[in-house]
Design a protein around this motif. Structure first.
Motif, PDB file in Angstrom:
ATOM      1  N   LEU A  66       3.878  -6.356   0.185  1.00 20.39           N
ATOM      2  CA  LEU A  66       2.468  -6.671   0.003  1.00 20.39           C
ATOM      3  C   LEU A  66       2.300  -8.168   0.195  1.00 20.39           C
ATOM      4  O   LEU A  66       2.966  -8.972  -0.464  1.00 20.39           O
ATOM      5  CB  LEU A  66       2.014  -6.265  -1.408  1.00 20.39           C
ATOM      6  CG  LEU A  66       0.572  -6.605  -1.786  1.00 20.39           C
ATOM      7  CD1 LEU A  66      -0.407  -5.758  -0.981  1.00 20.39           C
ATOM      8  CD2 LEU A  66       0.358  -6.385  -3.291  1.00 20.39           C
ATOM      9  N   VAL A 101      -0.605  -4.351   3.440  1.00 20.32           N
ATOM     10  CA  VAL A 101      -0.250  -3.455   2.345  1.00 20.32           C
ATOM     11  C   VAL A 101       0.789  -2.449   2.815  1.00 20.32           C
ATOM     12  O   VAL A 101       0.588  -1.754   3.819  1.00 20.32           O
ATOM     13  CB  VAL A 101      -1.491  -2.696   1.819  1.00 20.32           C
ATOM     14  CG1 VAL A 101      -1.132  -1.879   0.586  1.00 20.32           C
ATOM     15  CG2 VAL A 101      -2.630  -3.653   1.525  1.00 20.32           C
ATOM     16  N   LEU A 154       4.462   1.410  -1.334  1.00 21.52           N
ATOM     17  CA  LEU A 154       4.420   0.706  -2.614  1.00 21.52           C
ATOM     18  C   LEU A 154       3.771   1.577  -3.690  1.00 21.52           C
ATOM     19  O   LEU A 154       2.971   2.464  -3.374  1.00 21.52           O
ATOM     20  CB  LEU A 154       3.633  -0.599  -2.458  1.00 21.52           C
ATOM     21  CG  LEU A 154       4.263  -1.666  -1.560  1.00 21.52           C
ATOM     22  CD1 LEU A 154       3.272  -2.794  -1.330  1.00 21.52           C
ATOM     23  CD2 LEU A 154       5.549  -2.207  -2.173  1.00 21.52           C
ATOM     24  N   GLU A 203      -0.042  -0.233  -9.356  1.00 22.06           N
ATOM     25  CA  GLU A 203       0.428  -1.607  -9.527  1.00 22.06           C
ATOM     26  C   GLU A 203      -0.009  -2.463  -8.336  1.00 22.06           C
ATOM     27  O   GLU A 203      -0.408  -3.619  -8.498  1.00 22.06           O
ATOM     28  CB  GLU A 203       1.953  -1.640  -9.662  1.00 22.06           C
ATOM     29  CG  GLU A 203       2.473  -1.024 -10.942  1.00 22.06           C
ATOM     30  CD  GLU A 203       2.717   0.482 -10.799  1.00 22.06           C
ATOM     31  OE1 GLU A 203       2.112   1.099  -9.903  1.00 22.06           O
ATOM     32  OE2 GLU A 203       3.498   1.023 -11.601  1.00 22.06           O
ATOM     33  N   THR A 204       0.040  -1.874  -7.146  1.00 27.35           N
ATOM     34  CA  THR A 204      -0.373  -2.599  -5.941  1.00 27.35           C
ATOM     35  C   THR A 204      -1.863  -2.891  -5.964  1.00 27.35           C
ATOM     36  O   THR A 204      -2.303  -3.998  -5.637  1.00 27.35           O
ATOM     37  CB  THR A 204      -0.017  -1.781  -4.682  1.00 27.35           C
ATOM     38  OG1 THR A 204       1.395  -1.534  -4.662  1.00 27.35           O
ATOM     39  CG2 THR A 204      -0.405  -2.537  -3.418  1.00 27.35           C
ATOM     40  N   THR A 255      -2.690  -5.855  -8.229  1.00 27.54           N
ATOM     41  CA  THR A 255      -2.397  -7.135  -7.583  1.00 27.54           C
ATOM     42  C   THR A 255      -3.436  -7.458  -6.518  1.00 27.54           C
ATOM     43  O   THR A 255      -3.874  -8.607  -6.380  1.00 27.54           O
ATOM     44  CB  THR A 255      -0.999  -7.101  -6.940  1.00 27.54           C
ATOM     45  OG1 THR A 255      -0.025  -6.786  -7.939  1.00 27.54           O
ATOM     46  CG2 THR A 255      -0.650  -8.441  -6.302  1.00 27.54           C
TER      47      THR A 255
END
Length: 266
Positions: free
Chosen positions: A24, A33, A37, A41-42, A45
């Motif tokens: 990321l 991106v 992932l 959580e991604t 962020t």
């Protein structure tokens, strides 16, 4: 667009890293991106970074075939939480079902970035699957939203120019990146490829504006003239209108099909 010689040498000396499904990052106004992932959580962020700096394009890299559903879910959550154009990158020849699922999940532009020659009849190997994937992409996605990535420096400029022309004739947006094998001695050849690419976009009136955030990062092409603040403002409004129209088009195509399957108990 024209080739900026200084930018070309800078890119050849320090090429942008190839996006992948496990990382990321952001560069300029593009958020890269990884489709593999962890989703939530991604997203957390991404929210933090999105609030700090404007973003014009989310670039989603799908992983291997077996991981397609992970990238599909990431695309769905990005479109649900952000009102920004989403570009999907698939590093292999996707079957029609994958293309349809990517579109339904919210991908606005699809780039087939397979490490293989473009589907020209003169190239060796079986290209039938690739041709079929490009046809499905062109038919399903809005006009000039299906792309294919070529590598400059891996083959003669004349061959690459021919492939650019064939893709444009098929309604596919050709994108060009630098081959890892490119050398500084090839600067003139590389410049000619990008000049041919820009003239091809213009000749076919290819609507490459949605790709511009990525193009500005990975190519030496720059606008021939400054559009000005008023023009930029108008373009931004029109871009939002096109994005909304694309979302409505997707809704009208996808929802009736899902409702039909639900009513059939499938």
């Amino acid at each position: 667009m024209i080739v900026d010689e200084k930018k070309l040498h800078d890119i050849m000396e320090r090429p942008e890293p190839v996006p992948d499904s496990e990382t990321l990052s952001r560069a300029g106004k593009v958020f890269f991106v990884g489709g593999n992932l962890p989703v939530y959580e991604t997203l957390e962020t991404m929210f933090e970074s999105y609030c700090l700096e404007s973003t014009d394009l989310f670039h989603l890299s799908f992983g291997a075939r077996d991981d397609f559903s992970r990238g599909e879910e990431m695309a769905r959550q990005i479109k649900k939480n952000f009102n920004v154009r989403l570009m999907g990158r698939v590093p292999y020849v996707p079957p029609a079902s994958f293309i349809e699922r990517a579109y339904a999940a919210g991908v606005d532009m699809l780039d087939i970035a397979v490490a293989a020659p473009a589907p020209t009849g003169a190239r060796p190997g079986n290209q039938q699957d690739l041709r079929e994937s490009l046809v499905v992409s062109v038919q399903l996605f809005p006009r000039w939203s299906a792309a294919f990535t070529l590598e400059a420096g891996a083959e003669p400029p004349a061959v690459l120019a021919r492939e650019i022309d064939l893709l444009l004739e098929a309604g596919v947006v050709p994108l060009v990146t630098l081959s890892p094998r490119v050398s500084s001695r090839q600067a003139e050849e590389i410049a000619s490829v990008f000049a041919h690419l820009a003239s091809g976009w213009e000749r076919h009136r290819a609507a490459v504006k949605p790709f511009l955030p990525l193009i500005s990062l990975t190519t030496p092409l720059v606008a021939a003239e400054n559009a000005g603040r008023l023009r930029n403002f108008i373009d931004r409004i029109r871009d939002r209108q096109l994005l909304a129209a694309s979302g409505l088009r997707r809704h009208l195509r996808v929802v009736p099909a899902e409702d039909s399957l639900d009513s059939a108990g499938l």
